[in-house]
Scaffold this motif. Structure first.
Motif, PDB file in Angstrom:
ATOM      1  N   SER A  64      -4.108  -7.780   2.849  1.00  0.00           N
ATOM      2  CA  SER A  64      -5.309  -7.019   3.264  1.00  0.00           C
ATOM      3  C   SER A  64      -6.548  -7.694   3.345  1.00  0.00           C
ATOM      4  N   ASP A 118      -0.659   4.329   0.387  1.00  0.00           N
ATOM      5  CA  ASP A 118      -1.136   5.442   1.154  1.00  0.00           C
ATOM      6  C   ASP A 118      -1.681   4.785   2.536  1.00  0.00           C
ATOM      7  N   ASN A 119      -2.489   5.795   3.226  1.00  0.00           N
ATOM      8  CA  ASN A 119      -2.919   5.335   4.603  1.00  0.00           C
ATOM      9  C   ASN A 119      -4.514   5.511   4.544  1.00  0.00           C
ATOM     10  N   LYS A 120      -5.069   5.219   3.337  1.00  0.00           N
ATOM     11  CA  LYS A 120      -6.517   5.426   3.267  1.00  0.00           C
ATOM     12  C   LYS A 120      -7.134   4.104   3.452  1.00  0.00           C
ATOM     13  N   GLY A 121      -7.551   3.827   4.845  1.00  0.00           N
ATOM     14  CA  GLY A 121      -8.407   2.281   5.126  1.00  0.00           C
ATOM     15  C   GLY A 121      -7.317   1.410   5.534  1.00  0.00           C
ATOM     16  N   HIS A 122      -6.065   1.483   5.173  1.00  0.00           N
ATOM     17  CA  HIS A 122      -5.040   0.587   5.603  1.00  0.00           C
ATOM     18  C   HIS A 122      -3.793   1.189   5.619  1.00  0.00           C
ATOM     19  N   GLU A 123      -2.593   0.446   6.238  1.00  0.00           N
ATOM     20  CA  GLU A 123      -1.543   1.032   6.725  1.00  0.00           C
ATOM     21  C   GLU A 123      -0.403   1.021   5.433  1.00  0.00           C
ATOM     22  N   ALA A 124       0.128   2.117   5.365  1.00  0.00           N
ATOM     23  CA  ALA A 124       0.934   2.209   4.094  1.00  0.00           C
ATOM     24  C   ALA A 124       2.292   1.531   4.390  1.00  0.00           C
ATOM     25  N   TRP A 163       0.839  -1.212   0.106  1.00  0.00           N
ATOM     26  CA  TRP A 163      -0.139  -0.001   0.182  1.00  0.00           C
ATOM     27  C   TRP A 163       0.885   1.118   0.096  1.00  0.00           C
TER      28      TRP A 163
END
Length: 184
Positions: free
Chosen positions: A85, A72-78, A70
């Protein structure tokens, strides 16, 4: 009468099974004479090439798992593996176990022929550094600390523990056979 035929069939099967290795070696190494030392040397060299390729591929997939990580941090951890996931993490855990097992087994194959030879220490240090790098990459990509430690440790140690137990068992059997013949 049935016992004689059964034994004959068993003997035929064992002869066929034990005789399979030689034709395979001859087919793979057709350029060599029938000299078994040349065949063994060629086999060892080819195994080292194959093991090195497997180490390279498994290392690369360990640090860049399928699907990537990932961004970015949109709903998950970068920085965590996208494959992990999934709510159950099963695909990622299975990937992690099998990839680490192949990586560890291949590093063992690379280390075996250089044991007690020149530059053995250097090869071991380089291999350990590579294994540590692989472990840190997998550690940082995995979302669940407990699972990643358990799975990676078991998969990484399995080939070495298997070899150790095999060598121990082989030595034990050899000692018992020697003692058996001495006592007779």
């Amino acid at each position: 009468m049935a016992n004689i035929n059964d034994n004959h069939v068993d003997d035929d099967r064992s002869n066929i099974i034990s005789g399979i290795g030689k034709p395979i070696k001859q087919w793979f190494f057709q350029d060599f004479d029938q000299n078994s030392e040349e065949l063994d040397a060629a086999f060892k060299n080819n195994m080292l090439v194959v093991a090195t390729l497997i180490v390279a591929v498994t290392f690369q997939t360990g640090i860049a798992p399928p699907g990537g990580a990932w961004q970015d941090n949109k709903g998950h951890e970068a920085g965590k593996a996208i494959l992990a996931s999934n709510h159950f993490h099963l695909p990622y855990n299975l990937f992690l176990i099998l990839n680490t097992l192949a990586f560890s087994m291949s590093t063992q194959i690379i280390l075996m022929p250089v044991y007690h030879r020149k530059l053995y220490f250097e090869v071991v240090v380089a291999t350990l550094a590579m294994v540590a790098t692989y472990g840190m990459a997998v550690w940082s990509l995995s979302p669940d600390e407990e699972v990643r430690l358990r799975f990676v440790s078991m998969a990484a140690l399995f080939p070495y523990l298997w070899r150790l137990s095999y060598q121990t068992f082989k030595t034990f059997i050899k000692k018992n056979e020697t003692t058996k013949y001495i006592d007779s």
